[in-house]
Design a protein around this motif. Sequence first.
Motif, PDB file in Angstrom:
ATOM      1  N   VAL A 164       8.269  61.655   6.835  1.00 42.28           N
ATOM      2  CA  VAL A 164       8.719  62.943   6.253  1.00 42.28           C
ATOM      3  C   VAL A 164       9.846  63.552   6.873  1.00 42.28           C
ATOM      4  O   VAL A 164       9.612  63.716   8.180  1.00 42.28           O
ATOM      5  N   THR A 165      10.923  63.935   6.481  1.00 41.22           N
ATOM      6  CA  THR A 165      11.981  64.800   7.068  1.00 41.22           C
ATOM      7  C   THR A 165      11.646  66.002   7.654  1.00 41.22           C
ATOM      8  O   THR A 165      12.179  66.426   8.750  1.00 41.22           O
TER       9      THR A 165
ATOM     10  N   THR B 215       5.056  68.564  -1.240  1.00 40.01           N
ATOM     11  CA  THR B 215       5.233  67.124  -0.985  1.00 40.01           C
ATOM     12  C   THR B 215       4.208  66.244  -1.484  1.00 40.01           C
ATOM     13  O   THR B 215       3.178  66.614  -1.860  1.00 40.01           O
TER      14      THR B 215
ATOM     15  N   THR C 277      13.878  66.571  -1.952  1.00 39.38           N
ATOM     16  CA  THR C 277      14.294  65.575  -1.445  1.00 39.38           C
ATOM     17  C   THR C 277      13.324  64.299  -1.613  1.00 39.38           C
ATOM     18  O   THR C 277      12.370  64.731  -1.895  1.00 39.38           O
TER      19      THR C 277
ATOM     20  N   THR D  43      12.573  60.747   0.718  1.00 36.27           N
ATOM     21  CA  THR D  43      13.185  59.715   1.841  1.00 36.27           C
ATOM     22  C   THR D  43      12.485  58.482   1.587  1.00 36.27           C
ATOM     23  O   THR D  43      11.119  58.373   1.121  1.00 36.27           O
ATOM     24  N   ILE D  44      13.222  57.403   1.701  1.00 38.36           N
ATOM     25  CA  ILE D  44      12.655  56.143   1.163  1.00 38.36           C
ATOM     26  C   ILE D  44      12.782  55.022   2.711  1.00 38.36           C
ATOM     27  O   ILE D  44      13.626  55.069   3.537  1.00 38.36           O
ATOM     28  N   SER D  45      11.370  54.357   2.733  1.00 38.59           N
ATOM     29  CA  SER D  45      11.576  53.398   4.078  1.00 38.59           C
ATOM     30  C   SER D  45      10.667  52.503   3.415  1.00 38.59           C
ATOM     31  O   SER D  45      10.016  52.283   2.549  1.00 38.59           O
TER      32      SER D  45
ATOM     33  N   GLN E  77      22.597  55.319   2.067  1.00 36.52           N
ATOM     34  CA  GLN E  77      21.637  56.073   2.998  1.00 36.52           C
ATOM     35  C   GLN E  77      20.344  56.330   2.018  1.00 36.52           C
ATOM     36  O   GLN E  77      20.566  56.900   1.114  1.00 36.52           O
TER      37      GLN E  77
ATOM     38  N   ILE F 152      18.238  58.215   1.376  1.00 34.54           N
ATOM     39  CA  ILE F 152      17.665  59.519   1.212  1.00 34.54           C
ATOM     40  C   ILE F 152      18.330  60.456   0.103  1.00 34.54           C
ATOM     41  O   ILE F 152      19.558  60.452  -0.142  1.00 34.54           O
TER      42      ILE F 152
ATOM     43  N   ASN G  51      18.817  63.773  -1.947  1.00 32.39           N
ATOM     44  CA  ASN G  51      18.973  65.466  -1.527  1.00 32.39           C
ATOM     45  C   ASN G  51      19.745  66.000  -2.488  1.00 32.39           C
ATOM     46  O   ASN G  51      20.736  65.832  -2.833  1.00 32.39           O
TER      47      ASN G  51
ATOM     48  N   PHE H 150       7.734  56.272  -0.354  1.00 35.24           N
ATOM     49  CA  PHE H 150       8.530  57.400  -0.611  1.00 35.24           C
ATOM     50  C   PHE H 150       7.879  58.788  -0.141  1.00 35.24           C
ATOM     51  O   PHE H 150       6.554  58.988  -0.314  1.00 35.24           O
TER      52      PHE H 150
END
Length: 326
Positions: free
Chosen positions: A18-19, A148, A196, A198-200, A210, A212, A214, A253
């Motif tokens: 998580v950013t 979140t 936002t 974020t994907i990993s 990238q 992410i 946003n 995600f």
Amino acid sequence: MKIAHTRAKRGFVLAVFVTTPLFITAAARASYYVSDSGSSTAAAGSTYPNDPGNSAGRDGVAGSDSHSFFSGSVAQPIVTGTISSSTDGTAYQPIHQTYLAQDAGGNLEDTATVGALHSTISAYSNTGLPMENVNNGNASAHTSDYLTWGDTVHFVSANPAGSYYTVALGLDAAIDATGTFSPYETGSFVGKAQATVTISGNLDFSQYYQPIFNIQALQGIQSDGTIVNTSYISPQTSLTFFVPYQEFINLTFAATLQTDAYATLGDGQALVNAGNTALFAISSPDPLASYTSDSGTVYATSLPEPAALGLLAAPALALAHRRNRK
């Protein structure tokens, strides 16, 4: 075309990135979670002795109110939150030998689910619009909301040629910041919203932009008449990727929605209605494409077109007008 989906067994766990820092509870160490946290603070009036030579009975009355909550990050499908602040006070005006009634406050309502985050907030302030620059007291409020969700999704293709998937995020936030100021006040009304994702995971991200998402929007008015209106680059963003035949692509995600409403001096309010927004979708044109999610969530396959912003602002407007004026 709608893609196939099944519920996943809970045994597969990936670390969630998580950013924005979070206080992760033991339950949140599962591969899916939701959380929400919010605060609302307000201040009004002033106890400053406006007439030092004869201050007895000449001081105003200051008021303040502050509330906050945090659900914790929990492995469950939904959390909701509601909070508000409200206060009033007075500020003595020596030139007119009178007291100005001042008040401020804010409201918040939110819901966090896996795949969708919803927030409606407001803040207002009223200084009584003093007409001289002599210790005009104070009226200010700030309402902030942070939501979140996180989930791990397993993509697989039964097509010998492989399958393409698209994941997408949409933000459709209505922001309205309006008010008036006296010639001597320095204040503002500002509303902000930011979503936002974020994907990993085990996707080769080197061949993609990238990973992410946003999306943000900002609107405000300052006491000098300056209007700030940062339009969306786009209210929706997406990523399309390829999954080879009978190979699993496992993606985690981590999504956030941050909303803020500020009101400082003057007589007005800031409204942010992201109550039907921050939506996430997964789709594929291939009927042989499928996925499972650790949360069991069946995601939307498309994002709705942005609604009329004026219509979205109405619920927040009702929240903001809970004023306690004297």
